[in-house]
Design a protein around this motif. Structure first.
Motif, mmCIF file in Angstrom:
data_model
loop_
_atom_site.group_PDB
_atom_site.id
_atom_site.type_symbol
_atom_site.label_atom_id
_atom_site.label_comp_id
_atom_site.label_asym_id
_atom_site.label_seq_id
_atom_site.Cartn_x
_atom_site.Cartn_y
_atom_site.Cartn_z
ATOM 1 N N HIS A 228 0.814 -1.216 0.000
ATOM 2 C CA HIS A 228 0.000 0.000 0.000
ATOM 3 C C HIS A 228 0.844 1.261 0.000
ATOM 4 C CE1 HIS A 228 -2.414 -3.218 2.126
ATOM 5 N NE2 HIS A 228 -3.088 -3.001 1.013
ATOM 6 N N TYR A 229 2.054 1.161 0.539
ATOM 7 C CA TYR A 229 2.964 2.308 0.594
ATOM 8 C C TYR A 229 4.387 1.829 0.277
ATOM 9 C CZ TYR A 229 -0.867 4.498 3.225
ATOM 10 O OH TYR A 229 -2.084 4.982 3.616
ATOM 11 N N ARG A 230 5.206 2.784 -0.175
ATOM 12 C CA ARG A 230 6.595 2.454 -0.514
ATOM 13 C C ARG A 230 7.522 3.556 0.001
ATOM 14 N NH1 ARG A 230 3.027 0.721 -3.751
ATOM 15 N NH2 ARG A 230 2.556 2.818 -4.507
ATOM 16 N N ILE A 231 8.597 3.138 0.676
ATOM 17 C CA ILE A 231 9.626 4.064 1.154
ATOM 18 C C ILE A 231 10.969 3.509 0.679
ATOM 19 C CG2 ILE A 231 9.731 2.873 3.398
ATOM 20 C CD1 ILE A 231 10.512 5.548 4.681
ATOM 21 N N ALA A 232 11.883 4.381 0.260
ATOM 22 C CA ALA A 232 13.162 3.913 -0.290
ATOM 23 C C ALA A 232 14.282 4.854 0.095
ATOM 24 C CB ALA A 232 13.077 3.805 -1.813
ATOM 25 N N VAL A 233 15.489 4.307 0.191
ATOM 26 C CA VAL A 233 16.673 5.150 0.412
ATOM 27 C C VAL A 233 17.052 5.802 -0.924
ATOM 28 C CG1 VAL A 233 17.564 3.858 2.365
ATOM 29 C CG2 VAL A 233 18.216 3.174 0.052
ATOM 30 N N PRO A 234 17.736 6.954 -0.902
ATOM 31 C CA PRO A 234 18.061 7.670 -2.148
ATOM 32 C C PRO A 234 18.876 6.861 -3.159
ATOM 33 C CG PRO A 234 18.365 9.125 -0.263
ATOM 34 C CD PRO A 234 18.096 7.753 0.288
ATOM 35 N N SER A 235 19.674 5.898 -2.684
ATOM 36 C CA SER A 235 20.512 5.117 -3.606
ATOM 37 C C SER A 235 19.768 3.970 -4.280
ATOM 38 C CB SER A 235 21.715 4.552 -2.847
ATOM 39 O OG SER A 235 21.275 3.703 -1.794
ATOM 40 N N ALA A 236 18.534 3.746 -3.887
ATOM 41 C CA ALA A 236 17.781 2.615 -4.441
ATOM 42 C C ALA A 236 17.427 2.844 -5.909
ATOM 43 C CB ALA A 236 16.506 2.386 -3.630
ATOM 44 N N PHE B 125 7.087 5.158 9.587
ATOM 45 C CA PHE B 125 6.119 5.470 8.536
ATOM 46 C C PHE B 125 4.885 4.572 8.689
ATOM 47 C CE2 PHE B 125 5.396 5.320 3.648
ATOM 48 C CZ PHE B 125 4.416 6.304 3.734
ATOM 49 N N ALA B 126 5.121 3.269 8.962
ATOM 50 C CA ALA B 126 4.010 2.333 9.131
ATOM 51 C C ALA B 126 3.132 2.731 10.319
ATOM 52 C CB ALA B 126 4.548 0.915 9.318
ATOM 53 N N GLN B 127 3.748 3.177 11.407
ATOM 54 C CA GLN B 127 2.975 3.616 12.584
ATOM 55 C C GLN B 127 2.159 4.866 12.263
ATOM 56 O OE1 GLN B 127 6.367 3.833 15.192
ATOM 57 N NE2 GLN B 127 5.897 1.871 16.198
ATOM 58 N N GLU B 128 2.747 5.723 11.431
ATOM 59 C CA GLU B 128 2.097 6.982 11.058
ATOM 60 C C GLU B 128 0.825 6.751 10.240
ATOM 61 O OE1 GLU B 128 3.318 10.525 7.994
ATOM 62 O OE2 GLU B 128 4.915 9.705 9.241
ATOM 63 N N ILE B 129 0.852 5.718 9.353
ATOM 64 C CA ILE B 129 -0.300 5.508 8.459
ATOM 65 C C ILE B 129 -1.162 4.317 8.893
ATOM 66 C CG2 ILE B 129 0.626 6.628 6.392
ATOM 67 C CD1 ILE B 129 0.862 2.843 6.836
ATOM 68 N N ALA B 130 -0.882 3.780 10.072
ATOM 69 C CA ALA B 130 -1.556 2.554 10.515
ATOM 70 C C ALA B 130 -3.077 2.664 10.526
ATOM 71 C CB ALA B 130 -1.056 2.165 11.904
ATOM 72 N N ASP B 131 -3.598 3.839 10.830
ATOM 73 C CA ASP B 131 -5.048 3.992 10.958
ATOM 74 C C ASP B 131 -5.697 4.686 9.762
ATOM 75 O OD1 ASP B 131 -5.108 2.783 13.508
ATOM 76 O OD2 ASP B 131 -4.373 4.649 14.398
ATOM 77 N N VAL B 132 -4.896 4.971 8.740
ATOM 78 C CA VAL B 132 -5.445 5.665 7.565
ATOM 79 C C VAL B 132 -6.318 4.697 6.762
ATOM 80 C CG1 VAL B 132 -4.898 6.824 5.390
ATOM 81 C CG2 VAL B 132 -3.516 7.269 7.430
ATOM 82 N N ARG B 133 -7.541 5.117 6.477
ATOM 83 C CA ARG B 133 -8.465 4.330 5.662
ATOM 84 C C ARG B 133 -9.193 5.267 4.703
ATOM 85 N NH1 ARG B 133 -5.797 1.282 8.065
ATOM 86 N NH2 ARG B 133 -6.303 -0.715 9.013
ATOM 87 N N PRO B 134 -9.581 4.834 3.530
ATOM 88 C CA PRO B 134 -9.376 3.483 3.005
ATOM 89 C C PRO B 134 -7.922 3.252 2.625
ATOM 90 C CG PRO B 134 -10.332 4.865 1.305
ATOM 91 C CD PRO B 134 -10.318 5.691 2.557
ATOM 92 N N LEU B 135 -7.521 1.987 2.578
ATOM 93 C CA LEU B 135 -6.157 1.664 2.181
ATOM 94 C C LEU B 135 -5.962 1.991 0.696
ATOM 95 C CD1 LEU B 135 -5.621 -1.780 3.963
ATOM 96 C CD2 LEU B 135 -4.680 0.437 4.611
ATOM 97 N N PRO B 136 -4.822 2.586 0.347
ATOM 98 C CA PRO B 136 -4.576 2.950 -1.062
ATOM 99 C C PRO B 136 -4.125 1.741 -1.886
ATOM 100 C CG PRO B 136 -2.727 3.667 0.302
ATOM 101 C CD PRO B 136 -3.732 3.055 1.242
ATOM 102 N N ARG B 137 -5.102 0.938 -2.279
ATOM 103 C CA ARG B 137 -4.783 -0.251 -3.083
ATOM 104 C C ARG B 137 -4.555 0.162 -4.537
ATOM 105 N NH1 ARG B 137 -8.680 -2.469 0.629
ATOM 106 N NH2 ARG B 137 -7.650 -4.068 1.918
ATOM 107 N N THR B 138 -3.426 -0.260 -5.071
ATOM 108 C CA THR B 138 -3.048 0.129 -6.431
ATOM 109 C C THR B 138 -4.089 -0.292 -7.448
ATOM 110 O OG1 THR B 138 -0.726 -0.117 -5.824
ATOM 111 C CG2 THR B 138 -1.216 -0.039 -8.159
#
Length: 679
Positions: free
Chosen positions: A109-117, A184-197
């Motif tokens: 549902h979410y993606r986080i990445a380091v700058p070198s990825a 980040f996961a704790q921050e969005i844990a209660d966000v609904r609806p889930l952003p399903r691609t």
């Protein structure tokens, strides 16, 4: 355990540890599926993070499973379950998320990445398309235009660009991905609806598909997979997700079964096999190479030097005259300036590389080099003279390499007192661009010297193939019968443009006469206009030197655009008449059989004599060194696909025209009779 889980507060952290690249093999898929079930069953878990140990996120499919029946859970079904999770899932990306790895991230549902990825869907390079929903999910996340670039182009993008196009939601700090992903996961844990691609809409600007096809027509020509990718992305725009998936699955099923994909997958594995040297122990000690000498500052020598300068290895470059040395150094600097201008490197990187180049007129300055590569005129006496001098000035243990294209490396090594330290390193022009490197193993070349050359090739981003000592090694030896037949065909009545057209239609970027004009017809010309012993000499005598003079086999305008030349055709016809050769109409089939079947036949002789380790090595040489279309898999794979009996029958059909010395390879004939293949 390949997949482990651990709780951090109300976040379930799912970790993959499947070295070396966390490939999505059966155990990984099964572990991820169980982790999703674990998260669903645990009321204390409010969110999930998926990350990988080691140097990378999931870097793609497990290549050891290629061609085998897939075990459940298969990737598409596992990703559908992942996306359907009732609790938010965050993909934490480092290293490379490629192919199935990026498809996994897209199902989160979410993606986080380091700058070198880096992230990409490179399946098109294997003649297929992303088959686990990638063609349907990516356009829904980044839009059709960006998806076309990534899926049809196949090149990965960096994390910063991924953030700009919406592929990732957040950049993490290098070295702190795990902690920031949990936060980040704790921050969005209660966000609904889930952003399903799968529930998003794929945005496409009007005319985007037509514009993309037009802009990339030349690159896509001959390939089947790019158009299939476009069709799949169009389905993402026009159809509901489930229907789009059906389109994707139908297309990949067709592509996987196609000869093109089989050929492209063959080259994928062949490239990796080429790095393995038969009979060379894995623990063979390598010779440290921290400095390089290059003899000759011309186009080839300068290009060779750039390979080492660009990875931080200092190079001493030698010429005989100051003017030639200055010109060579200036060309290297200009090439680096062009790299900066095109964005391939920064100004700082270019400056560092140029600063590592030391020009000299003295052999004595090569005394400290660990590796010395000779790139002088292709003449045995000249090369022997160079190696005799090197033998006196090079330090003990230094590797001495010749960039010869044709000549006997053993004969060159024999003028030294250290033949075990001599080998061939045949770069292809331009040496700083072309990927192929033929590493020629002499009769006395030591294992350590050979292993070091192969390792160095990887460091300078070359695809190395080991060749034995013979005239022309692998590639140029096979090129000779092709060129000889092309030359004979125009004497017998084929037009240069007709021969070239057959090659272009086959998939080569250039035909033999286009290539000759580009290189210059006066290479090796004796400069005597009264001596006309070949067609090339007859053309040169009339001032037709190729593109640089505005005429050769073709006529050229000010933009170097070619047109068939009545003048050249008249010169060729007159030359043929002077030799008593009658001209006739020649079919395209005859051109193919005489030029390409003879090339395959010579490849079979290379194999018979042990000058190539395996048939797939020959294919690698021709794909990466000579422009053989990758979707035809190289000459030996192509011969396998059309049938070796077809090749032998064609050679027999043309036997009377192939010259008195022509013989069919016994290996080719035997395999054809038994219905076998080379690969």
């Amino acid at each position: 355990m390949i997949i482990t889980t651990e709780r951090t507060g109300d976040v379930l952290v799912v970790v993959s540890n499947n070295p070396p690249v966390n490939a999505l093999g059966h155990a990984v898929r099964l572990g991820l599926a169980k982790a999703i079930e674990e998260a669903a069953a645990d009321p204390a878990v409010k969110a999930v993070v998926i990350r990988c140990d080691g140097r990378t996120f999931f870097a793609g499919a497990d290549i050891t499973e290629f061609g085998k029946p897939m075990q459940d859970p298969q990737l598409p079904e596992m990703l559908e379950a992942l996306e359907a999770s009732g609790k938010p899932v965050v993909a934490a990306i480092h290293g490379t998320a490629l192919g199935g790895g990026l498809e996994t991230a897209l199902a989160c549902h979410y993606r986080i990445a380091v700058p070198s990825a880096k992230m990409g869907l490179p399946e098109v390079k294997l003649g297929i398309l992303p088959g686990a929903g990638g063609t349907q999910r990516l356009p829904r996340v980044v839009g059709a235009a960006a998806a076309l670039e990534m899926i049809v182009g196949g090149a990965p993008i960096g994390a910063k660009k991924a953030l700009d196009v919406g592929l990732i939601d957040r950049l993490a700090t290098e070295g702190n991905l795990a902690a920031e992903a949990i936060a980040f996961a704790q921050e969005i844990a209660d966000v609904r609806p889930l952003p399903r691609t799968s529930e998003k809409t794929a945005v496409a600007e009007p005319g985007v598909f037509e514009a993309f096809r037009a802009a990339n027509a030349r690159k896509m020509k001959g390939f089947e997979a790019p158009e299939a990718c476009i069709t799949a992305i169009k389905a993402a725009v026009e159809l509901p997700f489930a229907e789009g998936l059906e389109v994707e699955r139908g297309l990949i099923k067709t592509l996987v079964a196609s000869d093109q994909s089989k050929a492209q997958r063959h080259i994928f594995f062949a490239e990796r096999a080429a790095a393995k040297v038969d009979g060379l122990p894995a623990d063979t000690p390598l010779i440290p190479v921290q400095s390089v000498g290059v003899i000759g500052a011309g186009t080839m020598g300068g290009g060779i030097a750039m390979n080492f300068l660009s990875i931080g290895i200092p190079v001493t470059i030698l010429e005989m005259k100051q003017e030639a040395l200055d010109r060579g150094v200036a060309t290297v600097a200009k090439n680096y300036a062009n790299n900066v201008k095109s964005g391939r490197m920064t100004q700082e990187q270019a400056d560092k590389a140029v600063a590592l180049l030391k020009p000299t007129l003295s052999y004595d300055d090569l005394g400290a080099a660990d590796l010395i590569i000779e790139a002088v005129f292709e003449n045995m006496d000249v090369k022997k003279e160079v190696f005799a001098k090197l033998d006196k000035v090079a330090k003990a243990g230094a590797i001495l390499a010749s960039n010869t294209s044709y000549l006997d490396v053993d004969e060159i090594a024999a003028v030294t007192s250290r033949p075990e330290y001599v080998l061939g390193m045949h770069f292809f022009s331009p040496a700083n661009v072309m990927k192929l490197l033929e590493v020629v193993r002499g009769a006395k070349t030591s294992d350590s010297v050979l292993a070091t050359a192969m390792s160095l090739a990887k460091s300078i981003k070359k695809i190395a193939v080991v060749a034995g000592v013979c005239y022309g090694f692998i590639g140029n030896r096979m090129l000779k019968p092709r060129q000889d037949q092309a030359g004979q065909l125009i004497l017998e009545g084929a037009k240069p443009s007709d021969v070239d057209r057959v090659f272009l239609d086959f998939g080569f970027p250039m035909g033999p006469f286009q290539l000759a004009d580009l290189a210059g017809l006066d290479i090796g010309w004796h400069r005597d206009p009264t001596r006309r012993e070949t067609v090339r000499e007859a053309l040169c005598a009339e001032g037709r030197l190729g593109q640089k003079s505005g005429s050769g086999f073709y006529d050229y305008d000010e933009k170097r655009q070619r047109t068939p030349s009545p003048v050249a055709e008249k010169i060729i016809a007159e030359y043929a008449a002077s030799k008593g050769i009658a001209q006739r109409v020649i079919s395209d089939d005859e051109v193919r059989e005489r030029c390409l079947y003879t090339l395959v036949n010579e490849g079979a002789k290379v194999l018979e004599e042990g000058k190539a380790q395996r048939a797939s090595d020959i294919d690698v040489v021709w794909v990466f060194g000579y422009g053989w279309p990758v979707y035809l898999g190289g000459p030996m794979k192509w011969a396998d696909q059309i049938g070796l009996k077809t090749v032998v029958d064609g050679l027999k059909r043309q036997a009377d025209r192939l010259g008195p010395d022509f013989t069919i390879s016994p290996l080719l004939a035997a395999k054809a009779e038994k219905g076998e293949t080379f690969n």
